[in-house]
Design a protein around this motif. Structure first.
Motif, PDB file in Angstrom:
ATOM      1  N   GLU A  19       0.511  -1.375  -0.032  1.00  0.00           N
ATOM      2  CA  GLU A  19      -0.510   0.023  -0.037  1.00  0.00           C
ATOM      3  C   GLU A  19       1.013   0.755  -0.136  1.00  0.00           C
ATOM      4  O   GLU A  19       1.939   1.301   0.342  1.00  0.00           O
ATOM      5  N   LYS A  50       6.316   2.944  -0.974  1.00  0.00           N
ATOM      6  CA  LYS A  50       4.803   1.709  -0.724  1.00  0.00           C
ATOM      7  C   LYS A  50       5.802   0.920   0.319  1.00  0.00           C
ATOM      8  O   LYS A  50       6.716   0.766   0.358  1.00  0.00           O
ATOM      9  N   GLU A 101      -2.850   4.475   3.159  1.00  0.00           N
ATOM     10  CA  GLU A 101      -3.709   4.267   2.139  1.00  0.00           C
ATOM     11  C   GLU A 101      -4.745   3.547   2.965  1.00  0.00           C
ATOM     12  O   GLU A 101      -5.908   4.542   2.600  1.00  0.00           O
ATOM     13  N   VAL A 102      -4.498   2.700   2.569  1.00  0.00           N
ATOM     14  CA  VAL A 102      -5.666   1.687   2.969  1.00  0.00           C
ATOM     15  C   VAL A 102      -6.349   1.297   4.311  1.00  0.00           C
ATOM     16  O   VAL A 102      -6.986   1.176   5.055  1.00  0.00           O
TER      17      VAL A 102
END
Length: 637
Positions: free
Chosen positions: A194, A278, A312-313
């Protein structure tokens, strides 16, 4: 062609001077006709291996080329070529036979190729063909796909090979844009893969319109003028829903497009520009560590201590405690490469980074097929943000693969091939710690032995007195300049580099009364090797695991090794001390007799069970001891 057509050819010694291969770059074939339908398919050409004179199904790497209908040229006189250019030079060995195969989509019969048939007439000159055009054989695919030879006939073709304009070249391999963080505070669980972004301030006064699935974003007023392609923005649908998007282009101050489509629609969303990465690794154990790949940090905007990060998630959050560098103590290259008899590849490090002096250095003779150790210099890979502190383009390492053709004659036909798509260099680091801790870093609940008192009040953190060799269990981190040894007599201790043997049981009636331990070890300067043993007499009812570890004393003659030679193994000897190093530990008493006292106060003068623990200590991560073998001799009186 109602079926695939193939033509064999051979690479002969006269085609190559002082080499054993050619690099094929393209091939011309000649079409007599092609379909007139606009919806007709194209043509595929492949180079294949040949076995026993017959084309096989084994396609040579990089040799498959597809041309659309419009790219096929035709000629009524076999004068116009259609060129199939290979995606990369194709290696063909001298003395080997190969074949090219031409396949039309759907076996379209409207595709026809020009051939030369012995006994026929040349379409261009009308002269009779009296011999085969080349040494190969024409094949046509029969029912079931097998190739059948066609006698006295050959395809018209021209095969091209490359020639080198230089005798040398190189490929540089550098580290990726990665970040290594320790987090001083973390909440939630970051998810692998993510986006993680540095928190910023939303442009609340300048709403933007976002439509799910549409890469165009519209601002209500002038807003996007400072943004550019390649940067990232975070769009807020609300306080808990985020969308991380990379900018593809900025049309003007109010319109931009993104690489990926937004996940939600909102006509009054807010956004902020940020940097991202990421998740590549997440470890929640204290201290929590988060590693990011594909960092978008720049010289003007990079990750730093105290930055707040958000997933983000996952919506996980964390505060950067330290932007770390990772130890690089040895490497294992995995670089696919091909050489001919006249080519050579070598590798060296054009740039490595040493953290003891914060400077770059070089290293020659990097082995492709083995590990290379950096035991002479403390070497690290820096987080991308740390690299950017010094220079925008400087990387922690650059490994160069040097390529050369050794021929003194021209033309030179071959070059080494290096597969950069799959090339990797595995970086590994040792995990070793010092044998003592300075005040301020004591762990509550852990056991220590005072080494130096300095300005530290050890009595304030659990010690019975401020004296050297006093054992205590820390009740606080402490302060001042005092130091204390990590107490390895309890549990398994805190030594990171250690070996613990299995429990040894002596044969019946062979209980021992002394123990000598011999190590064959590599011990570079600045490192320490310690040996501990745990003992239990046959008649002692206490549990073996609950016994304290007894530190053995190393002989003063135990040597250091040459730091530059990792195989400079030397013998080290360890014996029982003449006094108990800690309560309930074993020792040789004044009569030279083995002795220990258990928790119940019962004295024992022999043992039937024992275990060995070997500890490695060091002040530098790149200089660590190595153990080749261990011999423990249990002795009778």
């Amino acid at each position: 062609m109602a079926y695939p057509i193939s033509q064999t050819f051979a690479i002969k010694p006269q085609h190559v001077v002082n080499d054993n291969a050619l690099y094929l770059t393209k091939i011309d074939v000649y079409f007599k006709s092609k379909p007139t339908r606009s919806d007709a398919g194209g043509v595929t050409l492949q180079l294949r291996e040949v076995e026993s004179g017959i084309p096989t199904t084994n396609v040579l790497p990089f040799s498959e080329v597809y041309l659309e209908l419009d790219d096929i040229n035709t000629s009524a006189t076999a004068a116009t070529a259609t060129t199939f250019t290979f995606t990369s030079p194709v290696v063909a060995l001298v003395g080997r036979e190969y074949a090219f195969v031409v396949i039309s989509d759907g076996d379209d019969p409207d595709y026809q190729l020009w051939t030369s048939k012995t006994g026929g007439a040349d379409v261009g000159t009308s002269k009779k063909v009296t011999q085969d055009a080349n040494d190969g054989t024409l094949f046509a695919a029969a029912t079931g796909g097998s190739f059948q030879p066609v006698s006295d006939e050959n395809l018209k073709y021209t095969l091209y090979n490359g020639q080198l304009t230089s005798a040398t070249g190189y490929v540089d391999l550098t580290n990726q844009d990665v970040e290594f963080f320790s987090l001083s505070a973390a909440s939630g669980t970051f998810r692998e893969g993510e986006y993680v972004f540095k928190s910023g301030v939303g442009n609340a006064a300048q709403n933007i319109a976002v439509t799910a699935g549409n890469t165009t974003i519209q601002a209500a007023s002038a807003s996007f003028g400072s943004l550019s392609a390649g940067e990232f923005i975070v769009i807020n649908a609300n306080s808990t829903v985020f969308d991380v998007l990379e900018i593809a282009s900025v049309s003007n101050t109010t319109i931009l497009t993104t690489v990926d489509v937004p996940k939600f629609s909102n006509t009054a969303a807010t956004y902020f520009a940020t940097i991202v990465g990421k998740v590549d690794h997440w470890d929640a154990d204290e201290p929590a560590q988060l590693y990011l790949k594909d960092s978008s940090a720049t010289q003007s905007n990079k990750f730093a201590n105290t930055n707040t990060l958000t997933g983000e998630v996952s919506k996980a959050t964390g505060t950067i405690g330290t932007v770390l560098n990772k130890d690089m103590d040895f490497i294992q290259p995995n670089i696919g490469r091909t050489n001919t008899t006249r080519t050579k590849t070598t590798m060296d490090a054009q740039r490595l980074f040493r953290d003891d002096t914060n400077a770059n250095y070089t290293k020659s003779n990097i082995d492709f097929n083995d590990q290379t150790y950096f035991n002479d210099v403390s070497t690290v890979v820096r987080s991308r943000s740390n690299e950017l502190v010094d220079h925008a383009t400087t990387r922690s390492f650059t490994f160069r693969v040097n390529m050369s053709n050794l021929s003194s004659q021209t033309p030179r036909y071959t070059s080494p091939l290096v597969d950069t798509d799959t090339a990797t260099i595995k970086m590994l680091g040792y995990d070793i710690n010092e044998e003592y801790v300075t005040a301020g870093a004591f762990t509550v609940g852990e056991s220590y032995i005072i080494r130096t008192v300095g300005t530290t009040s050890f009595t304030g953190i659990g010690a019975g007195s401020n004296a050297v060799d006093v054992q205590f269990t820390a009740t606080g981190a402490g302060s001042g300049t005092g130091t204390a040894f990590i107490d390895e007599s309890v549990n398994d201790g805190e030594g990171k580099a250690r070996y613990i043997s299995k429990s040894i049981t002596l044969a019946d009636n062979l209980d021992a009364e002394d123990l000598n331990v011999y190590l064959t070890a590599y011990r570079p300067p600045g490192t320490t090797i310690e040996v501990y043993a745990k003992f239990l007499a046959e008649d002692d009812p206490e549990q073996f695991d609950a016994k304290v570890w007894t530190q053995l004393t190393g002989q003063a003659s135990n040597p250091f090794s040459q730091n530059s030679n990792r195989f400079d193994f030397k013998e080290h000897e360890f014996n029982l001390q003449l006094a108990a190093p800690v309560t309930n530990a074993a020792f040789l008493n004044s009569s030279g007799v083995f002795e220990y006292v258990n928790e119940a106060g019962i004295k024992f003068n022999d043992f039937k069970y024992f275990t060995i623990k070997v500890l490695f200590w060091g002040t530098s991560h790149h200089q660590v001891p190595r153990l080749a073998d261990i011999r423990a001799i249990a002795l009778a009186a």
